[in-house]
Design a protein around this motif. Structure first.
Motif, PDB file in Angstrom:
ATOM      1  N   ASN A  96       2.076   1.374  14.255  1.00 16.64           N
ATOM      2  CA  ASN A  96       0.660   1.718  14.077  1.00 16.64           C
ATOM      3  C   ASN A  96       0.377   2.373  12.728  1.00 16.64           C
ATOM      4  O   ASN A  96      -0.789   2.506  12.341  1.00 16.64           O
ATOM      5  N   GLN A  97       1.415   2.786  12.015  1.00 16.77           N
ATOM      6  CA  GLN A  97       1.217   3.402  10.702  1.00 16.77           C
ATOM      7  C   GLN A  97       1.398   2.404   9.553  1.00 16.77           C
ATOM      8  O   GLN A  97       1.041   2.699   8.418  1.00 16.77           O
ATOM      9  N   ALA A 143       7.536  -4.636   8.626  1.00 17.63           N
ATOM     10  CA  ALA A 143       6.400  -3.708   8.582  1.00 17.63           C
ATOM     11  C   ALA A 143       6.274  -3.128   7.184  1.00 17.63           C
ATOM     12  O   ALA A 143       7.233  -2.559   6.652  1.00 17.63           O
ATOM     13  N   VAL A 144       5.081  -3.282   6.593  1.00 15.43           N
ATOM     14  CA  VAL A 144       4.842  -2.850   5.218  1.00 15.43           C
ATOM     15  C   VAL A 144       4.077  -1.526   5.233  1.00 15.43           C
ATOM     16  O   VAL A 144       2.938  -1.459   5.707  1.00 15.43           O
ATOM     17  N   PHE A 145       4.701  -0.482   4.691  1.00 14.53           N
ATOM     18  CA  PHE A 145       4.089   0.846   4.623  1.00 14.53           C
ATOM     19  C   PHE A 145       3.651   1.138   3.196  1.00 14.53           C
ATOM     20  O   PHE A 145       4.332   0.810   2.231  1.00 14.53           O
ATOM     21  N   HIS A 146       2.492   1.783   3.078  1.00 10.98           N
ATOM     22  CA  HIS A 146       2.035   2.250   1.781  1.00 10.98           C
ATOM     23  C   HIS A 146       1.107   3.453   1.924  1.00 10.98           C
ATOM     24  O   HIS A 146       1.332   4.493   1.342  1.00 10.98           O
ATOM     25  N   SER A 147       0.049   3.316   2.721  1.00  8.26           N
ATOM     26  CA  SER A 147      -0.952   4.380   2.802  1.00  8.26           C
ATOM     27  C   SER A 147      -0.592   5.470   3.794  1.00  8.26           C
ATOM     28  O   SER A 147      -1.162   6.560   3.746  1.00  8.26           O
ATOM     29  N   GLN A 148       0.343   5.214   4.696  1.00  9.30           N
ATOM     30  CA  GLN A 148       0.720   6.194   5.704  1.00  9.30           C
ATOM     31  C   GLN A 148       2.238   6.275   5.812  1.00  9.30           C
ATOM     32  O   GLN A 148       2.957   5.383   5.360  1.00  9.30           O
ATOM     33  N   ASP A 149       2.703   7.335   6.452  1.00  4.38           N
ATOM     34  CA  ASP A 149       4.128   7.529   6.703  1.00  4.38           C
ATOM     35  C   ASP A 149       4.419   7.553   8.190  1.00  4.38           C
ATOM     36  O   ASP A 149       3.503   7.741   9.012  1.00  4.38           O
TER      37      ASP A 149
END
Length: 377
Positions: free
Chosen positions: A104-105, A122-128
């Protein structure tokens, strides 16, 4: 979600330029640099058009600073976050790995076919997400997928010699378990069995970024509050997909303006897919890119998604589906999504799930139809 001494909120002038798309889910603990600008409170209004009916949903959305996240199209601010690279985490989707942490992040989640089931990039950038996982091995499918987000970090558990060689040649920074088990925050959870118990910490993984990586390019184009859906859009209830032994379903929820996901093994009853905090997976967009799978050069038993070329496309966004074509000439080129009239498709600001099924392995749920009466393909 981020922890910070100050909470910044985007002013209404910025929100007029980009739709907020709902509030962020506070499902894990995260940390970022403290912001240095002042703040004001604001409320966003999101309009959703379905057929000839327009509904307006007001949502109070808190953002940090100013600027648009390149992967979500949402106002978000902190320069240290906006300018950091993307982080791709290979997340397990074996039943022994349910529920996962971090889905969800993630800004974008790619679902691809592996040996008999699906797996997530899963690609993360704006959240951790602290923790994130469980983490599994990469596939050669991931090399072309990751090229869409520039020069990302890759968190993975390892792979066969062919995959390892492909990762070494790729334009990315390897922050996998093999070399960063300590500084990447990797650990084995005692609440499930190996190999489904490996987790890490995105805050620590991001700290391993190299100075030359840069922020990721935008993968999608997003609607602003004044944009309308193309005339080719039609109301939709949802979609069902089959990835060999895994069946998944997304259903439109008008109250939250999201597509709520459920999944199960083939032949089992669908259950809402929730994360480790019992929050259901519910993205703002679901992009179904039908693609071919060929035997991987690293392992002939492993399927490799072909994400260059062109193929059939369904985009589920704002309670509607837009049918068209996806295209991408080479690995170095961006992804283009166009409707049947050739018009570029714009998404709702927020999280996007990109589904990569084989041809014929997805079926739409017609409006007004009980999803239970629609068979999985």
């Amino acid at each position: 979600m981020r922890r910070s001494p100050l909470v910044l909120v985007v002013a209404s002038a910025l929100l007029a330029a980009a739709c907020g798309g709902g509030s962020k889910t506070a499902a894990t603990t995260a940390a970022t640099d403290a912001p240095t600008t002042t703040t004001t409170a604001s409320t966003t209004t999101t309009s959703t058009t379905t057929g000839s009916t327009t509904s307006t949903v007001a949502t109070s959305t808190t953002y940090i600073g100013a600027g648009l996240d390149p992967l979500t199209g949402k106002p978000d601010a902190e320069a240290s976050v906006l300018n950091r690279p993307a982080l791709v985490v290979k997340i397990n989707n074996h039943p022994d790995a349910w529920p996962q942490s971090g889905l969800n992040q993630a800004d974008i989640v790619f679902e691809e076919l592996v040996e008999g089931i699906s797996r997530f990039a899963a690609v993360f950038h704006s959240q951790d997400s602290s923790p994130v996982g469980s983490i599994r091995s990469a596939r050669t499918s991931d090399i072309n997928i990751m090229a869409l987000v520039g020069k990302p970090l890759l968190a993975w558990s390892g792979g066969n010699p062919g995959v390892v060689a492909a990762v070494k040649r790729a334009n990315l920074v390897d922050v996998g378990y093999s070399f960063h088990s300590v500084d990447g925050g990797y650990f084995r959870s005692n609440d499930r069995v190996a190999p489904h118990n490996l987790f890490a910490d995105t805050v620590k993984l991001f700290a391993l970024a190299k100075p030359d990586q840069g922020r990721p390019p935008a993968v999608f184009t997003f609607r602003t509050p004044t944009d309308t859906q193309p005339s080719t859009a039609k109301a939709a209830t949802g979609v069902k997909l089959t990835f060999d032994g895994i069946q998944a379903q997304f259903g439109w929820d008008a109250a939250s303006s999201t597509w709520q996901r459920s999944e199960a093994l083939v032949g089992r009853a669908q259950k809402p897919q929730v994360d480790s905090k019992a929050v259901q997976v519910a993205p703002q967009n679901v992009v179904v890119m039908f693609c071919q799978y060929r035997p991987s050069p690293a392992d002939p038993k492993s399927p490799e998604a072909q994400t260059t070329g062109t193929g059939q496309l369904w985009v589920f966004t704002g309670g509607q589906v837009i049918e068209g074509t996806w295209s991408r000439a080479t690995v170095k080129d961006p992804l283009t999504l166009a409707d049947s009239a050739g018009t570029p498709i714009k998404l709702t600001p927020g999280q996007t799930w990109v589904e990569l099924p084989k041809a014929g392995k997805a079926v739409q749920i017609p409006t007004g139809t009980d999803p239970a009466t629609v068979k999985f393909p």
